[in-house]
Design a protein around this motif. Structure first.
Motif, PDB file in Angstrom:
ATOM      1  N   ALA A  19      53.580  95.953  13.468  1.00  0.00           N
ATOM      2  CA  ALA A  19      54.910  96.535  13.672  1.00  0.00           C
ATOM      3  C   ALA A  19      56.006  95.494  13.772  1.00  0.00           C
ATOM      4  O   ALA A  19      57.162  95.765  13.422  1.00  0.00           O
ATOM      5  N   LEU A  20      55.672  94.301  14.239  1.00  0.00           N
ATOM      6  CA  LEU A  20      56.691  93.243  14.367  1.00  0.00           C
ATOM      7  C   LEU A  20      57.404  92.980  13.052  1.00  0.00           C
ATOM      8  O   LEU A  20      58.602  92.681  13.036  1.00  0.00           O
ATOM      9  N   THR A 120      63.077  96.128  23.151  1.00  0.00           N
ATOM     10  CA  THR A 120      61.944  95.526  23.857  1.00  0.00           C
ATOM     11  C   THR A 120      60.784  95.318  22.893  1.00  0.00           C
ATOM     12  O   THR A 120      60.501  96.150  22.029  1.00  0.00           O
ATOM     13  N   LEU A 121      60.106  94.183  23.084  1.00  0.00           N
ATOM     14  CA  LEU A 121      58.970  93.788  22.252  1.00  0.00           C
ATOM     15  C   LEU A 121      57.862  93.288  23.174  1.00  0.00           C
ATOM     16  O   LEU A 121      57.737  92.089  23.429  1.00  0.00           O
ATOM     17  N   PRO A 122      57.071  94.198  23.726  1.00  0.00           N
ATOM     18  CA  PRO A 122      56.012  93.764  24.635  1.00  0.00           C
ATOM     19  C   PRO A 122      54.919  93.008  23.896  1.00  0.00           C
ATOM     20  O   PRO A 122      54.532  93.395  22.787  1.00  0.00           O
ATOM     21  N   THR A 123      54.411  91.952  24.508  1.00  0.00           N
ATOM     22  CA  THR A 123      53.319  91.172  23.918  1.00  0.00           C
ATOM     23  C   THR A 123      52.017  91.363  24.676  1.00  0.00           C
ATOM     24  O   THR A 123      51.000  90.773  24.306  1.00  0.00           O
ATOM     25  N   ALA A 124      52.034  92.152  25.726  1.00  0.00           N
ATOM     26  CA  ALA A 124      50.833  92.521  26.478  1.00  0.00           C
ATOM     27  C   ALA A 124      51.070  93.895  27.076  1.00  0.00           C
ATOM     28  O   ALA A 124      52.179  94.211  27.498  1.00  0.00           O
ATOM     29  N   ALA A 125      50.009  94.700  27.109  1.00  0.00           N
ATOM     30  CA  ALA A 125      50.125  96.052  27.665  1.00  0.00           C
ATOM     31  C   ALA A 125      49.812  96.018  29.153  1.00  0.00           C
ATOM     32  O   ALA A 125      48.963  96.748  29.649  1.00  0.00           O
ATOM     33  N   GLU A 155      67.188 100.603  23.062  1.00  0.00           N
ATOM     34  CA  GLU A 155      67.470 101.216  21.764  1.00  0.00           C
ATOM     35  C   GLU A 155      66.186 101.378  20.956  1.00  0.00           C
ATOM     36  O   GLU A 155      65.953 102.416  20.332  1.00  0.00           O
ATOM     37  N   ILE A 156      65.365 100.335  20.943  1.00  0.00           N
ATOM     38  CA  ILE A 156      64.110 100.336  20.192  1.00  0.00           C
ATOM     39  C   ILE A 156      63.026  99.740  21.081  1.00  0.00           C
ATOM     40  O   ILE A 156      63.250  98.723  21.741  1.00  0.00           O
ATOM     41  N   VAL A 157      61.868 100.361  21.091  1.00  0.00           N
ATOM     42  CA  VAL A 157      60.666  99.784  21.691  1.00  0.00           C
ATOM     43  C   VAL A 157      59.690  99.534  20.546  1.00  0.00           C
ATOM     44  O   VAL A 157      59.261 100.475  19.878  1.00  0.00           O
ATOM     45  N   LEU A 158      59.378  98.272  20.314  1.00  0.00           N
ATOM     46  CA  LEU A 158      58.523  97.892  19.181  1.00  0.00           C
ATOM     47  C   LEU A 158      57.206  97.359  19.726  1.00  0.00           C
ATOM     48  O   LEU A 158      57.176  96.314  20.381  1.00  0.00           O
ATOM     49  N   VAL A 159      56.114  98.081  19.455  1.00  0.00           N
ATOM     50  CA  VAL A 159      54.810  97.765  20.031  1.00  0.00           C
ATOM     51  C   VAL A 159      53.858  97.403  18.893  1.00  0.00           C
ATOM     52  O   VAL A 159      53.354  98.277  18.178  1.00  0.00           O
ATOM     53  N   ASP A 160      53.619  96.111  18.719  1.00  0.00           N
ATOM     54  CA  ASP A 160      52.700  95.621  17.685  1.00  0.00           C
ATOM     55  C   ASP A 160      51.317  95.497  18.311  1.00  0.00           C
ATOM     56  O   ASP A 160      51.061  94.601  19.123  1.00  0.00           O
TER      57      ASP A 160
END
Length: 373
Positions: A19-20, A120-125, A155-160
């Motif tokens: 997704a990134l 937001t772009l989380p790199t760990a859950a 605005e956007i939550v991007l979860v790769d």
């Protein structure tokens, strides 16, 4: 808004492997006609080199200027103000908050200080903050200082999920713990007619999402952790990640919190438990909440069994506290009792009630299943 129902949510939630790669296009497309031209990445020092190198070409391909600010340590007001001052020279239009719980919260704090919109772009859950407008500030002793709020959700939550699967599996354990509490805190808050995180009443949707979150975790958490150990996102991993971010995030913000999160006021204030991951703290605190709810021994042992399967703590000994002292229990209980969320409970509690529940939990845990290796 106390007599109104309110549900807040991010404008766009995107999840999946790779997704990134859509970040630049999503920012350019989703935020028109007033799309930003200058994007600031805020993340922790460990992630900054890797993320910055991957994000820069994605944004530059959309004609977006890009800069990075990184930090070390806790999310404190002092650090947030320092980063905000440094950011003003770049004059960003949008903040991308990236990392685990700390990276996302620091990005929120900087966006709040500058009055900017947020991705937001989380790199760990490891916790569910990526979807919410809420962020937590600590003092220099790692004690929870206060909870603050953005004017609006991201605005956007991007979860790769490829990035999340590469993170240590222990961080997903924490995320499962943070998500697990939401159904039961929501039920207490709604039952007590307490306010949600918007100072309003819960919608049916928020309560339903919190309940669904619990069902997904009970059904898929063990398999998702196996996928995390293998560093391979599969169907179970995708479901649990969605529960940890979207279902838990909308559930807690829209339906409210109770004892489990109130206890972070106490657990972060004593050295013996302050360093534990947030999700492990609140998962332990949920067991205390269950005892305050006067749950049966059979119910408690069902919880112990699930906790052991996913590696969550069931007692203070699991935090390394060999023999919990009365003064330790008293400090945690007193600070928990003073926390606002404690009022979102089926009956009025005293600090002694909370300390007693903690002590009883230590006793019950003695005959619980053995802790997973």
């Amino acid at each position: 808004m106390r007599n109104l129902k309110v549900l807040g949510a991010p404008s766009l939630y995107v999840q999946g492997p790779g997704a990134l790669g859509e970040l630049g296009a999503l920012i350019a497309a989703h935020l028109v006609p007033d799309a930003p031209r200058r994007v600031l990445l805020v993340t922790d020092a460990l992630m900054a080199p890797t993320l910055g190198g991957r994000i820069a070409p994605l944004l530059e391909a959309q004609g977006l200027a890009f800069s990075t600010l990184s930090f070390e340590g806790d999310v404190t007001q002092t650090t947030a103000q320092r980063l905000a001052r440094a950011a003003r020279a770049f004059a960003p239009d949008l903040v991308v908050a990236a990392g685990g719980g700390k990276g996302v919260d620091m990005g929120k704090a900087v966006a709040h200080a500058l009055g900017l919109r947020l991705v937001t772009l989380p790199t760990a859950a490891s916790q569910d903050g990526a979807t919410s407008r809420v962020f937590v500030l600590y003092d220099d002793g790692h004690r929870l200082a206060r909870v603050d709020r953005l004017a609006r959700n991201p605005e956007i939550v991007l979860v790769d999920t490829q990035i999340l699967a590469a993170a240590p599996a222990a961080l997903l354990v924490s995320g499962i713990g943070d998500a697990l509490v939401k159904r039961f805190e929501a039920a207490q808050c709604v039952g007590a007619d307490g306010p949600n995180m918007f100072g309003a009443r819960a919608t049916l949707a928020a309560s339903a999402l919190a309940e669904l979150c619990d069902r997904v975790l009970r059904a898929h958490a063990v398999d998702a952790l196996a996928a995390a150990e293998a560093k391979t996102p599969d169907a179970a991993f995708e479901k649990v990640v969605e529960a940890c971010f979207l279902l838990a995030g909308l559930g807690f913000e829209g339906a409210g919190l109770s004892i489990a999160h109130a206890m972070t006021r106490g657990l972060t204030a004593v050295p013996e438990t302050s360093g534990a991951l947030h999700g492990c703290q609140v998962a332990y605190a949920l067991l205390v909440q269950f005892l305050l709810e006067r749950r049966s021994k059979d119910f408690m042992h069902e919880q112990f069994s699930f906790y052991r399967k996913v590696g969550l703590p069931i007692c203070l000994k699991d935090f390394g506290v060999a023999a919990p002292r009365a003064d330790l229990l008293g400090t945690i209980a007193r600070l928990t009792h003073d926390a606002p969320h404690t009022r979102n409970f089926e009956r009025a509690l005293t600090a002694e009630d909370i300390a007693d529940a903690m002590e009883r939990l230590e006793g019950l845990s003695v005959i619980a299943p053995a802790r997973a290796a």
